[in-house]
Design an enzyme around this catalytic site. Structure first.
Site, PDB file in Angstrom:
ATOM      1  N   LYS A   1     -11.003 -19.753   5.780  1.00  0.00           N
ATOM      2  CA  LYS A   1     -10.385 -20.363   5.059  1.00  0.00           C
ATOM      3  C   LYS A   1     -10.327 -21.249   4.027  1.00  0.00           C
ATOM      4  O   LYS A   1     -10.627 -21.700   2.990  1.00  0.00           O
ATOM      5  CB  LYS A   1      -9.186 -20.914   5.965  1.00  0.00           C
TER       6      LYS A   1
ATOM      7  N   ARG B   1       1.054  -1.184   0.033  1.00  0.00           N
ATOM      8  CA  ARG B   1       0.163  -0.357   0.200  1.00  0.00           C
ATOM      9  C   ARG B   1       1.137   1.208  -0.062  1.00  0.00           C
ATOM     10  O   ARG B   1       1.853   0.879   0.795  1.00  0.00           O
ATOM     11  CB  ARG B   1      -1.118   0.049   1.484  1.00  0.00           C
ATOM     12  N   GLU B   2       0.478   2.697  -1.023  1.00  0.00           N
ATOM     13  CA  GLU B   2       1.020   3.468  -0.564  1.00  0.00           C
ATOM     14  C   GLU B   2       1.368   4.281   0.742  1.00  0.00           C
ATOM     15  O   GLU B   2       2.590   4.571   0.697  1.00  0.00           O
ATOM     16  CB  GLU B   2       0.610   4.536  -1.438  1.00  0.00           C
TER      17      GLU B   2
END
Length: 192
Positions: free
Chosen positions: A133, A36-37
């Site tokens: 899951k 992520r930035e």
């Protein structure tokens, strides 16, 4: 010599992801770290990203909640490894959708670092998490994506601290399946 697979690690700066990125890079795979930035604003993670870059890792900025950025990243690789944390396990459906749309991935390794969920019968609260899951596994199968599950069992958080003398007590006091018992015995043989 065969060409090495291009590997994308999703959640590359996380607890497990950083080790996967490092190992992939050291093995000579063209490695892509999906981050992520806003990760670069965290000093510790910023240093990690810098070390990735100096190791030849390609940094791809995006977010699993941004379908376009995810598809764009996946189109550049052959293998996708998800190292998302426990809270994001159900969100791997977004990765599955992006892999399906990209259409070029030869192998997907979902975030499965833990207990073998198809062979376990946990009680709550673990049962809810395990169902998540299991649902991811079924979604991968339904999408017909080639995958590999890396199941390390619960050793890191539960069994590892009890290896050694405490192991024999654990084996006597815990009701385990035959598969779990055999795994524990093998690990016990590895300890001095």
């Amino acid at each position: 010599m065969a060409e090495k697979n291009k590997v994308l690690v999703v959640e590359a700066t996380g607890h497990i992801g950083k080790f996967i990125v490092e190992a992939s890079s050291k093995l000579g795979h063209p490695t892509f770290a999906f981050v992520r930035e806003l990760t670069i604003s965290n000093p510790n993670r910023s240093n990690l990203i810098h070390s990735f870059k100096s190791s030849g890792v390609t940094i791809l900025y995006g977010d699993i909640y941004n379908h376009e950025s995810l598809v764009k990243a996946i189109k550049q690789v052959d293998v996708v490894i998800s190292a998302v944390g426990g809270l994001q396990v159900p969100d791997q459906t977004k990765i599955i959708a992006a892999i399906k749309e990209a259409g070029n991935v030869s192998r997907f390794l979902p975030s499965e670092f833990g207990t073998e969920v198809d062979r376990s019968q946990p009680v709550e609260p673990a049962a809810t998490f395990f169902r998540q899951k299991v649902n991811i596994r079924r979604a991968i199968e339904a999408a017909e994506i080639h995958c590999t599950y890396i199941v390390s069992s619960g050793f890191a958080g539960f069994f590892l601290p009890t290896l050694g003398q405490a192991m024999s007590k654990l084996l006597r006091e815990t009701r385990l399946s035959s598969w779990e018992m055999e795994t524990l015995k093998k690990i016990q043989q590895l300890t001095p």
